[in-house]
Write a protein that holds these residues in place. Structure first.
Motif, PDB file in Angstrom:
ATOM      1  N   ASN A   1       0.854  -1.187   0.000  1.00  7.51           N
ATOM      2  CA  ASN A   1       0.000   0.000   0.000  1.00  7.51           C
ATOM      3  C   ASN A   1       0.890   1.238   0.000  1.00  7.51           C
ATOM      4  O   ASN A   1       1.262   1.762   1.044  1.00  7.51           O
ATOM      5  CB  ASN A   1      -0.923  -0.015   1.219  1.00  7.51           C
ATOM      6  N   LYS A   2       1.277   1.674  -1.190  1.00  9.66           N
ATOM      7  CA  LYS A   2       2.183   2.824  -1.304  1.00  9.66           C
ATOM      8  C   LYS A   2       1.510   4.109  -0.836  1.00  9.66           C
ATOM      9  O   LYS A   2       2.172   4.983  -0.266  1.00  9.66           O
ATOM     10  CB  LYS A   2       2.628   2.980  -2.764  1.00  9.66           C
ATOM     11  N   ARG A   3       0.219   4.218  -1.038  1.00 12.17           N
ATOM     12  CA  ARG A   3      -0.490   5.440  -0.630  1.00 12.17           C
ATOM     13  C   ARG A   3      -0.437   5.594   0.888  1.00 12.17           C
ATOM     14  O   ARG A   3      -0.214   6.704   1.400  1.00 12.17           O
ATOM     15  CB  ARG A   3      -1.946   5.358  -1.114  1.00 12.17           C
TER      16      ARG A   3
ATOM     17  N   SER B   1       1.482   8.619   2.973  1.00 12.81           N
ATOM     18  CA  SER B   1       0.409   9.543   3.353  1.00 12.81           C
ATOM     19  C   SER B   1       0.887  10.614   4.319  1.00 12.81           C
ATOM     20  O   SER B   1       0.293  11.688   4.394  1.00 12.81           O
ATOM     21  CB  SER B   1      -0.749   8.761   3.977  1.00 12.81           C
TER      22      SER B   1
ATOM     23  N   GLU C   1       1.719  13.784   2.434  1.00 14.44           N
ATOM     24  CA  GLU C   1       0.500  14.505   2.056  1.00 14.44           C
ATOM     25  C   GLU C   1      -0.100  15.228   3.245  1.00 14.44           C
ATOM     26  O   GLU C   1      -0.486  16.405   3.144  1.00 14.44           O
ATOM     27  CB  GLU C   1      -0.482  13.501   1.460  1.00 14.44           C
TER      28      GLU C   1
ATOM     29  N   LEU D   1       6.889   8.662  -5.859  1.00 18.16           N
ATOM     30  CA  LEU D   1       5.664   8.787  -5.090  1.00 18.16           C
ATOM     31  C   LEU D   1       4.462   8.365  -5.935  1.00 18.16           C
ATOM     32  O   LEU D   1       4.450   8.579  -7.159  1.00 18.16           O
ATOM     33  CB  LEU D   1       5.483  10.228  -4.613  1.00 18.16           C
ATOM     34  N   PRO D   2       3.455   7.770  -5.323  1.00 29.03           N
ATOM     35  CA  PRO D   2       2.254   7.386  -6.087  1.00 29.03           C
ATOM     36  C   PRO D   2       1.609   8.611  -6.738  1.00 29.03           C
ATOM     37  O   PRO D   2       1.653   9.725  -6.201  1.00 29.03           O
ATOM     38  CB  PRO D   2       1.346   6.770  -5.019  1.00 29.03           C
ATOM     39  N   GLU D   3       1.021   8.385  -7.888  1.00 32.62           N
ATOM     40  CA  GLU D   3       0.378   9.494  -8.594  1.00 32.62           C
ATOM     41  C   GLU D   3      -0.766  10.081  -7.782  1.00 32.62           C
ATOM     42  O   GLU D   3      -1.050  11.284  -7.862  1.00 32.62           O
ATOM     43  CB  GLU D   3      -0.140   9.010  -9.950  1.00 32.62           C
ATOM     44  N   SER D   4      -1.426   9.238  -6.980  1.00 36.03           N
ATOM     45  CA  SER D   4      -2.527   9.747  -6.155  1.00 36.03           C
ATOM     46  C   SER D   4      -2.028  10.746  -5.127  1.00 36.03           C
ATOM     47  O   SER D   4      -2.711  11.734  -4.833  1.00 36.03           O
ATOM     48  CB  SER D   4      -3.228   8.575  -5.466  1.00 36.03           C
ATOM     49  N   VAL D   5      -0.824  10.512  -4.571  1.00 38.24           N
ATOM     50  CA  VAL D   5      -0.260  11.462  -3.605  1.00 38.24           C
ATOM     51  C   VAL D   5       0.098  12.770  -4.300  1.00 38.24           C
ATOM     52  O   VAL D   5      -0.188  13.866  -3.787  1.00 38.24           O
ATOM     53  CB  VAL D   5       0.974  10.849  -2.914  1.00 38.24           C
ATOM     54  N   CYS D   6       0.717  12.677  -5.476  1.00 37.67           N
ATOM     55  CA  CYS D   6       1.073  13.896  -6.214  1.00 37.67           C
ATOM     56  C   CYS D   6      -0.164  14.700  -6.600  1.00 37.67           C
ATOM     57  O   CYS D   6      -0.189  15.931  -6.468  1.00 37.67           O
ATOM     58  CB  CYS D   6       1.873  13.529  -7.454  1.00 37.67           C
TER      59      CYS D   6
ATOM     60  N   SER E   1      -3.077  14.655  -5.102  1.00 39.80           N
ATOM     61  CA  SER E   1      -3.698  15.224  -3.904  1.00 39.80           C
ATOM     62  C   SER E   1      -2.966  16.477  -3.439  1.00 39.80           C
ATOM     63  O   SER E   1      -3.597  17.468  -3.054  1.00 39.80           O
ATOM     64  CB  SER E   1      -3.719  14.172  -2.791  1.00 39.80           C
TER      65      SER E   1
END
Length: 381
Positions: A162-164, A168, A171, A212-217, A219
Motif C-alpha cells: 500500500n504505497k499510498r 500519506s 501529504e 511517489l504514487p500518482e494519487s499522492v502527487c 492530492s
C-alpha cells in the motif's frame, strides 16, 4: 546516541555557573570548552585521529568478530550506516556477534563519555530468524524488538504494497502546513512564494529516493491549487487548470512544478550518479543485486526488486534516451550496444553485428598514432 540535552542542557550549566558567582569570562571559557569538545588519540606522542563509534565498530569488523550484511553475492558487506545521531548497525543474529556489538558500544561509552540512548533504540530481524535467538539478541542489547526500522532520515525504511498509506504522511504534512497559513493576509505573489519555497520543497528529499504514487502527487497539487485560487475560508473559482500554471513563466505560465515530472527528474539524478560514480557504495550494492554482468544502461527491473530500484528504473528510459558516451581513446565503449553516435535521433549502431565483432571497441576504428578516426576502416565499413 543520547544527545547532550537528553542529560543536561547547556543553558542550565551556564545558569548554574553564573549563580555560583563565577566571572563572566570564565563562564564563557567553560561553555566554549563544553560546546566544542572533541577527542583525539595520542599514540607515542602522535595524534592519530578523533574517537568515534565508527572507529570502534570498524576495528571489530576487521578483526572478524562482526560481519556485515550482503544484499547479494559479490556485493560489499555493510556493517553500519551513520548519519549524525541516527545510526544503523548490521550484524548476524547470534550470541557471539551481539556480544561483540555490545562490547563496542560499552567501549565507546567508556572512552568518549557519550551514552547510547537505548530508550530510543530498537532491533529488527530478518524473517528467518528464530524467536528464541531474537529474544537473546534483544536481551543482550537491552532494546525492544521492532518489526521494521520505522523511518530513517525522515523516510520509511520499509515500503509495503500500500504505497499510498506509506507516503500519506507527506501529504498530511503539506496539507497541515498550507492550512496553517493565513490566506487573508497574503497576496497572490506571497502565495506563490510560499507554495514554491515551502510546499513544493517539502517533497524534494522524498522524491530523490522514491517514486511517489500518482494519487499522492495529485492530492498535493489539488491542495496547492485550492490554496492558490481560494480566499480565506472561501473556495475561489479556478480560472486555469493546474497544468497550465506549471508552464514556465517565459511561456505564459507561473512556473509551478509538475510534481510527477519533478519526481522523475530527481530520480534521474540518482541514476546519473550510478553512471558517473560506479565506485560509490550505493552503486556497487545495486550493481551486485540487479545488474552484475552488465552496465546500468543495459539494466532491467529484474525479479523481486525493491521499491527504491523500481523508482530509479522509472527514470531509466528518460536518462538513457538522452545520454551519450564521450569518446576519449575509445577503449571503454563498445561499437554495438553503447550510445556513442552524435546523432540526435538514435545514438546506437543499428546495422547487424557480425558474430566475429562481438565486443568490438570504438578504439578499433581509430588510428592509435594520431588518435583520430581511421578513415580507411570507416569508409570500408
Amino acid at each position: 546516541m543520547a544527545k547532550a540535552y537528553d542529560r543536561m542542557e547547556w543553558s542550565f550549566l551556564r545558569c548554574m555557573l553564573e549563580s555560583l558567582g563565577f566571572a563572566t569570562g570564565w563562564v564563557n571559557l567553560i561553555m566554549l570548552c563544553v560546546t566544542t569538545v572533541s577527542y583525539n588519540f595520542l599514540i607515542n606522542g602522535l595524534v592519530v585521529g578523533r574517537l568515534s563509534l565508527l572507529v570502534v565498530y570498524a576495528r571489530a569488523q576487521l578483526s572478524g568478530s562482526i560481519h556485515g550484511c550482503r544484499v547479494a553475492r559479490g556485493a560489499p558487506p555493510i556493517s553500519h550506516l551513520f548519519f549524525a545521531h541516527d545510526s544503523l548497525l548490521f550484524f548476524k543474529a547470534n550470541a557471539q556477534e551481539v556480544e561483540a556489538v555490545k562490547q563496542c558500544l560499552d567501549l565507546y561509552e567508556g572512552m568518549s563519555s557519550q551514552a547510547v540512548n537505548y530508550h530510543k533504540s530498537s532491533v529488527c530481524f530478518s524473517r528467518n530468524t528464530p524467536q528464541d535467538m531474537r529474544d537473546v539478541v534483544a536481551g543482550v542489547l537491552g532494546v525492544p524488538q521492532s518489526s521494521n526500522f520505522g523511518k530513517y532520515l525522515g523516510l520509511p525504511a520499509f515500503v509495503g504494497r500500500n504505497k499510498r498509506a506509506a507516503f500519506s504522511y507527506i501529504e498530511d504534512k503539506i496539507k497541515q502546513r498550507i492550512c496553517s497559513w493565513n490566506k487573508r493576509l497574503l497576496s497572490q505573489a506571497g502565495k506563490e512564494i510560499l507554495l514554491k519555497s515551502v510546499a513544493q520543497a517539502m517533497l524534494t528529499f522524498s522524491m530523490t529516493v522514491f517514486l511517489l504514487p500518482e494519487s499522492v502527487c495529485l492530492s498535493v497539487q489539488r491542495t496547492m491549487n485550492k490554496y492558490w485560487w481560494g480566499s480565506g475560508t472561501e473556495r475561489g473559482l479556478h480560472w486555469k487548470a493546474w497544468d497550465r500554471l506549471c508552464v514556465p513563466k517565459k511561456f505564459g505560465g507561473l512556473g509551478f512544478k509538475d510534481l510527477r515530472a519533478f519526481n522523475l527528474a530527481m530520480l534521474g539524478k540518482q541514476a546519473w550518479r550510478f553512471l558517473t560514480m560506479p565506485n560509490s557504495l550505493v552503486a556497487k550494492v545495486y550493481k551486485a543485486r540487479y545488474y552484475p554482468k552488465s552496465s546500468f544502461i543495459d539494466a532491467s527491473v529484474g525479479n523481486c526488486p525493491s521499491f527504491c530500484w523500481r523508482s530509479i528504473m522509472a527514470a531509466h528510459s528518460i536518462l538513457c534516451g538522452g545520454v551519450r558516451r564521450r569518446i576519449g581513446n575509445g577503449k571503454s565503449t563498445f561499437i554495438w550496444g553503447h550510445p556513442w553516435l552524435p546523432d540526435t535521433g538514435d545514438p546506437m549502431i543499428n546495422t547487424p553485428m557480425p558474430p566475429q565483432l562481438n565486443g568490438a571497441l570504438v578504439s578499433g576504428l581509430m588510428d592509435e598514432d594520431s588518435n583520430t578516426w581511421d578513415h580507411s576502416i570507416l569508409i570500408f565499413a
